[in-house]
Structures are given as structure tokens and as C-alpha cells.
Design a protein around this motif. Structure first.
Motif, PDB file in Angstrom:
ATOM      1  N   GLY A 377       0.810  -1.216   0.000  1.00 41.35           N
ATOM      2  CA  GLY A 377       0.000   0.000   0.000  1.00 41.35           C
ATOM      3  C   GLY A 377       0.833   1.251   0.000  1.00 41.35           C
ATOM      4  N   SER A 378       1.902   1.250   0.782  1.00 40.99           N
ATOM      5  CA  SER A 378       2.775   2.420   0.861  1.00 40.99           C
ATOM      6  C   SER A 378       3.448   2.704  -0.473  1.00 40.99           C
ATOM      7  N   VAL A 379       3.909   1.642  -1.158  1.00 49.63           N
ATOM      8  CA  VAL A 379       4.563   1.818  -2.462  1.00 49.63           C
ATOM      9  C   VAL A 379       3.587   2.418  -3.470  1.00 49.63           C
ATOM     10  N   LEU A 380       2.368   1.899  -3.491  1.00 50.00           N
ATOM     11  CA  LEU A 380       1.364   2.415  -4.427  1.00 50.00           C
ATOM     12  C   LEU A 380       1.027   3.870  -4.138  1.00 50.00           C
ATOM     13  N   ILE A 381       0.825   4.184  -2.865  1.00 50.74           N
ATOM     14  CA  ILE A 381       0.511   5.568  -2.489  1.00 50.74           C
ATOM     15  C   ILE A 381       1.673   6.488  -2.833  1.00 50.74           C
ATOM     16  N   GLY A 382       2.907   6.013  -2.568  1.00 49.90           N
ATOM     17  CA  GLY A 382       4.089   6.812  -2.881  1.00 49.90           C
ATOM     18  C   GLY A 382       4.230   7.078  -4.369  1.00 49.90           C
ATOM     19  N   LEU A 383       3.916   6.060  -5.188  1.00 50.11           N
ATOM     20  CA  LEU A 383       3.987   6.234  -6.636  1.00 50.11           C
ATOM     21  C   LEU A 383       3.028   7.316  -7.115  1.00 50.11           C
ATOM     22  N   VAL A 384       1.806   7.275  -6.611  1.00 50.79           N
ATOM     23  CA  VAL A 384       0.812   8.266  -7.022  1.00 50.79           C
ATOM     24  C   VAL A 384       1.194   9.654  -6.530  1.00 50.79           C
ATOM     25  N   ALA A 385       1.670   9.730  -5.281  1.00 50.65           N
ATOM     26  CA  ALA A 385       1.994  11.026  -4.698  1.00 50.65           C
ATOM     27  C   ALA A 385       3.186  11.694  -5.374  1.00 50.65           C
ATOM     28  N   THR A 386       4.139  10.909  -5.866  1.00 47.15           N
ATOM     29  CA  THR A 386       5.358  11.474  -6.454  1.00 47.15           C
ATOM     30  C   THR A 386       5.324  11.509  -7.973  1.00 47.15           C
ATOM     31  N   GLY A 387       4.233  11.062  -8.556  1.00 45.70           N
ATOM     32  CA  GLY A 387       4.154  11.036 -10.008  1.00 45.70           C
ATOM     33  C   GLY A 387       4.849   9.855 -10.637  1.00 45.70           C
ATOM     34  N   GLY A 388       5.249   8.911  -9.850  1.00 49.02           N
ATOM     35  CA  GLY A 388       5.949   7.737 -10.367  1.00 49.02           C
ATOM     36  C   GLY A 388       5.064   6.835 -11.202  1.00 49.02           C
ATOM     37  N   THR A 389       3.756   7.062 -11.142  1.00 46.60           N
ATOM     38  CA  THR A 389       2.850   6.228 -11.939  1.00 46.60           C
ATOM     39  C   THR A 389       3.010   6.491 -13.434  1.00 46.60           C
ATOM     40  N   ASP A 390       3.551   7.668 -13.795  1.00 42.74           N
ATOM     41  CA  ASP A 390       3.693   7.992 -15.213  1.00 42.74           C
ATOM     42  C   ASP A 390       4.607   6.989 -15.923  1.00 42.74           C
ATOM     43  N   ASP A 391       5.780   6.716 -15.304  1.00 43.69           N
ATOM     44  CA  ASP A 391       6.714   5.766 -15.908  1.00 43.69           C
ATOM     45  C   ASP A 391       6.113   4.366 -15.985  1.00 43.69           C
ATOM     46  N   LEU A 392       5.459   3.972 -14.891  1.00 44.02           N
ATOM     47  CA  LEU A 392       4.886   2.635 -14.848  1.00 44.02           C
ATOM     48  C   LEU A 392       3.738   2.510 -15.850  1.00 44.02           C
TER      49      LEU A 392
END
Length: 615
Positions: A377-392
Motif C-alpha cells: 500500500g505504501s509503495v502504491l501511495i508513494g507512486l501516485v503522490a510522487t508522479g511515479g505512476t507515469d513511468d509505470l
């Protein structure tokens, strides 16, 4: 006056004040038409009623010698009330039907005599056989028809109607069957009929005329859902579980791995995988082993904290050695035999009782699951919060390509970002659920059973509630002491973080840049790989881990250097590093603690038998 009762009729009664007196009168009159006086009794199985049913039942018992009232203060459920009454009955032929008399009582003699004189072990009326008259409203008929089809499909029953409340049993047959019947509510009838057929008893089904009376007490949503889950439970018990032995599991697992490797050679060149492994930087691979080694003292400290809450003190280094030995056993032997090895080691060297050894293992596993949930859960939340979802999302979209639905083009990257955001929401909910579980575990009163009971009241729901309560109870063992909870919970998070960090170092050994999105992918790959290893299909989960790891990495990345060949090579090295560290630690620990792994495994059956609380 002494009576030679041959037939006992049980009337399950829950809040039946409006119909009970008439039902008993009609039942007595019908029985008197074909049975001699004194040869029958009518038992009102009153099940924790909230109306005047108990008083009416007492009045009927006082008025008629052939009537008995069996009362229950607590709600036993339909099946539970019937079972309790049948055990108290005097007759050799045991009968029951619903108190609303929906089934035409003209069929009662045929029902009784099927068992009493014709030699059948079980007889049941049917509303779905040809030759009957049954007024089935759509809201009852459609669910009933679908339910019976599912029972015939999954449980291989030959009957048309399993839930008709009009049945008779031979006493000896029923006693035998009840030893295995688990349900206590609406599924009770079905389970009895299915088990009777499987056991080879003579079962007769005959058509009956049936007219619905009033509203059904079956909750179409709650009870039908509960009975559906019971179908799956019974199917598993009768058709699947008996076939799952250690030998079968190992054979199936070995075959699975062989088939997977054979298929893999169709798409991957084994020599290219070996070349990729040979190209890994050996110094960085050694570094990954050192990173993984750091997690082992943490495992020992965590285990020490768990045992201390179970009132058994021990030192962290000894427990680290015990864990090394048990995990080595899991690598060498099938079906997770190393779990019993650990219980043997701590008993033989520190006198910790076997039940405590297994209880501590259960607690350890619970906290592993909680740690995975929180980290995911923390990794997913961190990805969304930092914009890391764009690369993924871009990586996922690159593999999918353009998608057209209904003539309109769909942006796969946007869809992937939305899916990841939803997943992050689920992750946040999972973290909140963990927090609720932990907070609830600190309370004296457990709300689990109340919450599950609001969804379903059958025995399967009760079983689920029991499993969850055991889960919460394991946490409760630790959360009572803040320092112990922080030690066990924090240790679990660090252990899993180091497990993922080991894989990330291996990625670096293959020249792959470690980015934020790769951290997320590595976590999922390692987590899913370890979950695959839980299945005792191959020693150490070899093949299962690599397959799951490779699928996740290839599916969630689009880096040019991360081909399927490279991903498989990374998974092999990552798993090999962890297994080598485990085996070396296990060999050193066996020499240090003077423990023979073979002897420990041979004692496994004794360990499990002594740990059984029934012994």
C-alpha cells in the motif's frame, strides 16, 4: 404409559406462533391415519424463538401425549435445531417437514413408509420432478433451480431438489451422516443428501405437490450467498482435499516446474539465459548476498520478541540459527517440512513446548502478511503522490499498444494511470484495514463475529469468523505490549524491505538502472514470488518464484534492457543468492547447535502429533 415409538416427526419452529397449533393438529391426525396409536411422536424443535412459540409448544405437549417440546435458549439455526431434536427422538424412522405445511400432507405416508418399511435410508420430496404440482413464484423458483443445478454440477448429486423441507431418515444412517455434516443452517439438507449419496446409502426422491405459504425465511442475498460458499466448501472436502497428499503435491509441483521449463525453452534460448547470468557483475551479486544476510539477525530478534510474549525467553542468535535450519529444511524437503523442524529445534535445545513453537510460527506468518500489505500500500501511495505512476503507466501502455473499444480509441497509458490510482486507493484501504485489525486486537471485545454475522448467519460464515478471530488473536498476542509489537511489526517491515533491496541490488548487477518505478515493480515481483512459494509444490518454491517474478517484471516494465531473458536471469540469480545464504547459514547453524536435519525431519510426525491440542 410406556410407548414403542417407531416414527419421530420433528417440526423445526422459529417464531411460528401463528401456525404451530394447527400444524401439530394436522400432523397428529395424518399420522393416525396409517400408524397405530403410540407408534409415533411429534417433536416441536423450538429454536430460540422471540414470540409465543415456546408457550404454545408447552400447551400442546401438555394436551397431547404424543407431542414433545424441545427448547433451545440460543438460536441453533435450522440444521442445528433439527440435529439436536433428532438426537433426542425415540423413533427409528426420523422425519421432518416445514411447519408451514407447504408440502401436501397426503404425501406423509409415502415419505414415512419409504424408510420404515421399504428399506430406504433417506427419502425426500421433490418440487422439481415430473408428476408434481408446485406453485413456484419467480423470486423463489429461479434461485432454487439455479442452486440445484450448481449442487448437481459441483457435488455430483443425482437429485433434483435438495432443499425441499420434507425428508425422512433411518436413525442409524442419520447418525452416521451427522458425524460429517458441518452446516447448521439452510445448507444442512443439501449436505446430508450429498453425503448420503457419496456414502452409498439408499436415497429415494419422489414428486410432491407443494404450495408456498407466506414469506420464505430464506434471505435471498445473505443465505443464498452463504449456501453458495457451502457448495464450494463441500466440493473441496469431498472432491479435492482427499486427493491432496504430500506425494501428490510434490509430484504435481515437479511436473508443473518441468512443464514450465519445457515451455520456456520454446520462447527463450536457455543458452542466452545462461549468458545473461554469466554477464552479471559478481561483486554486486556478492553485495546482494550481504544485504540479504542482514535480514537474518532481524528474523532472530523478531522471533525472540514473539516467544517472549508467549512467556518463553531465548537469545536472538540461537533463534536465528533455528530459523536458518528450518528454512534449509523447507529448501531441501517438500511440503514445508522445515516448519516442524523449527518447533523440534527450539524444543530440543531450549525446552520450548511444541504447541508454543507452532503458535509462534503462526504469529510470525501473520505479521509477514501484514508487512506485505503495508509495504504494498505504501509503495502504491508513494507512486501516485510522487508522479511515479507515469513511468509505470507508460511501460504498461508500451506493451499493450493502442486499444479500440466500440470504435473509439482508448489511451492505454491514461487507463493504466487510472488503474494505478485506484490500486493506490485500495492500498490505502488495506493499510487502514491493518490499522483497524491492530486496534481491534487491543480491545477486550472482538467485533469480528458481529461484523461477519451481519453478512451471513450460516456455519460457513461462522467458520470464516473463526479464522479471522484466530488471525486477530495471533496479533493480539503481540500487541498487548508496545515494545513487543514495535519489535515484531517493525522487524517484519525491515525484513521484507531487505528482501526487496536484495532483488534491487541484483537488478543493478545486470546493469539495470534502479528507478522509483523499478522499486515498485521489484516489490511486487518479490512479493508475488514469495506468495507463490507458499504453495508446497516444489522444494523451496524453485521454479514457482522464478516464474512469478519474471511475469511481473516483464509485464510491468518496458525498459529495453529488461527482456524476458534478462528478467528470468535476474529472478534465478536473486532466488539463488537467497537460497545459498539460507543453506550456508543452515549448515553453519546445524554444526553450531549440533542438530541433524535428517533426524529433525524424521521427528516431524511426532512433533505435529504432540502439538495437537486434542492429544
Amino acid at each position: 404409559m410406556s410407548r414403542a415409538v417407531e416414527v419421530s416427526v420433528v417440526l423445526p419452529a422459529y417464531n411460528e406462533q401463528a401456525t404451530l397449533a394447527e400444524t401439530v393438529t394436522i400432523t397428529l391426525d395424518t399420522l393416525a391415519e396409517f400408524l397405530p396409536e403410540g407408534a409415533y411422536e411429534v417433536i416441536v424443535a423450538e429454536d430460540g424463538c422471540e414470540d409465543r412459540t415456546p408457550e404454545i409448544a408447552d400447551e400442546l405437549a401438555a394436551e397431547h401425549e404424543a407431542v414433545r417440546h424441545i427448547h433451545s435458549d440460543d438460536r441453533l439455526g435450522r440444521g442445528g435445531a433439527l440435529e439436536y431434536a433428532f438426537r433426542e427422538a425415540e423413533g427409528e424412522t426420523l422425519v421432518y417437514f416445514d411447519t408451514d405445511l407447504a408440502t401436501d400432507m397426503a404425501h406423509l405416508e409415502e415419505l414415512v413408509e419409504s424408510v420404515r418399511t421399504e428399506g430406504y435410508d433417506v427419502a425426500t420430496g421433490s418440487r422439481w420432478m415430473p408428476g408434481n404440482e408446485a406453485d413456484r413464484p419467480a423470486k423463489r423458483g429461479i434461485p432454487s433451480l439455479g442452486y440445484n443445478k450448481l449442487v448437481r454440477l459441483f457435488l455430483r448429486s443425482d437429485l433434483q431438489d435438495h432443499q425441499c423441507g420434507f425428508k425422512a431418515f433411518d436413525r442409524d444412517a442419520l447418525v452416521t451422516l451427522l458425524a460429517d455434516v458441518e452446516d447448521e443452517h439452510w445448507f444442512w439438507d443439501t449436505e446430508l443428501l450429498v453425503r448420503a449419496q457419496r456414502a452409498g446409502f439408499r436415497v429415494r426422491e419422489f414428486p410432491v405437490n407443494w404450495t408456498p405459504r407466506g414469506d420464505s425465511k430464506v434471505d435471498i442475498v445473505r443465505d443464498v450467498f452463504g449456501m453458495g460458499s457451502q457448495i464450494l466448501r463441500t466440493w473441496w472436502q469431498l472432491s479435492v482435499s482427499p486427493r491432496i497428499t504430500r506425494k501428490v503435491s510434490l509430484g504435481a509441483g515437479t511436473l508443473l516446474v518441468v512443464v514450465a521449463l519445457a515451455l520456456m525453452t520454446l520462447y527463450l534460448d536457455p543458452s542466452s539465459v545462461l549468458d545473461a547470468i554469466a554477464g552479471a557483475d559478481p561483486a554486486i551479486v556478492v553485495l546482494s548476498a550481504l544485504v540479504y544476510l542482514l535480514s537474518w539477525p532481524l528474523r532472530g530478534v523478531r522471533y525472540r520478541n514473539i516467544l517472549s510474549r508467549l512467556d518463553h525467553a531465548s537469545d536472538g542468535w540461537f533463534l536465528t540459527g533455528a530459523i536458518f535450519i528450518s528454512q534449509t529444511g523447507n529448501l531441501v524437503f517438500p511440503a514445508r517440512a522445515g516448519d516442524a523442524v523449527r518447533a523440534y529445534v527450539v524444543k530440543a535445545r531450549r525446552g520450548i513446548p511444541y504447541p508454543t513453537g507452532f503458535a509462534s510460527l503462526a504469529i510470525e506468518r501473520v505479521f509477514d502478511l501484514l508487512a506485505i500489505t503495508v509495504l504494498a500500500g505504501s509503495v502504491l501511495i508513494g507512486l501516485v503522490a510522487t508522479g511515479g505512476t507515469d513511468d509505470l503507466a507508460a511501460a504498461i501502455a508500451a506493451d499493450i499498444g493502442t486499444v479500440t473499444i466500440g470504435g473509439s480509441a482508448v489511451d492505454p497509458a491514461a487507463a493504466a494511470r487510472t488503474a494505478l490510482q485506484v490500486a493506490a486507493g485500495v492500498g490505502a484501504a488495506a493499510i487502514l484495514a491493518v490499522a483497524v485489525i491492530v486496534v481491534n486486537a487491543r480491545r477486550e471485545g472482538n467485533l469480528v463475529r458481529r461484523g461477519v454475522g451481519a453478512l451471513s448467519s450460516d456455519s460457513y460464515a461462522d467458520y470464516v469468523a473463526g479464522v479471522i478471530e484466530q488471525f486477530v488473536g495471533d496479533i493480539q498476542t503481540v500487541v498487548g505490549d508496545r515494545n513487543s509489537f514495535l519489535g515484531v511489526g517493525g522487524g517484519s517491515l525491515l525484513i521484507w524491505t531487505l528482501d526487496v533491496a536484495t532483488a534491487l541490488v541484483v537488478f543493478a548487477a545486470f546493469g539495470v538502472d534502479v528507478t522509483l518505478s523499478l522499486v515498485a515493480v521489484a516489490f511486487f515481483a518479490v512479493s508475488v514470488g514469495n506468495l507463490a512459494k507458499v504453495l508446497p509444490l516444489s522444494p523451496g518454491g524453485i521454479g514457482l518464484y522464478e516464474g512469478a517474478f519474471t511475469l511481473i517484471v516483464v509485464g510491468l516494465t518496458a525498459a529495453p534492457e529488461l527482456t524476458a531473458t534478462t528478467a528470468l536471469a535476474i529472478s534465478i540469480v536473486d532466488h539463488a543468492v537467497k537460497n545459498v545464504v539460507t543453506i550456508v547459514g543452515g549448515v553453519v547453524s546445524m554444526a553450531w547447535l549440533n542438530v541433524s536435519l535428517t533426524t529433525a525431519v524424521e521427528r516431524t510426525s511426532d512433533v505435529e502429533a504432540e502439538a495437537d491440542p486434542q492429544d
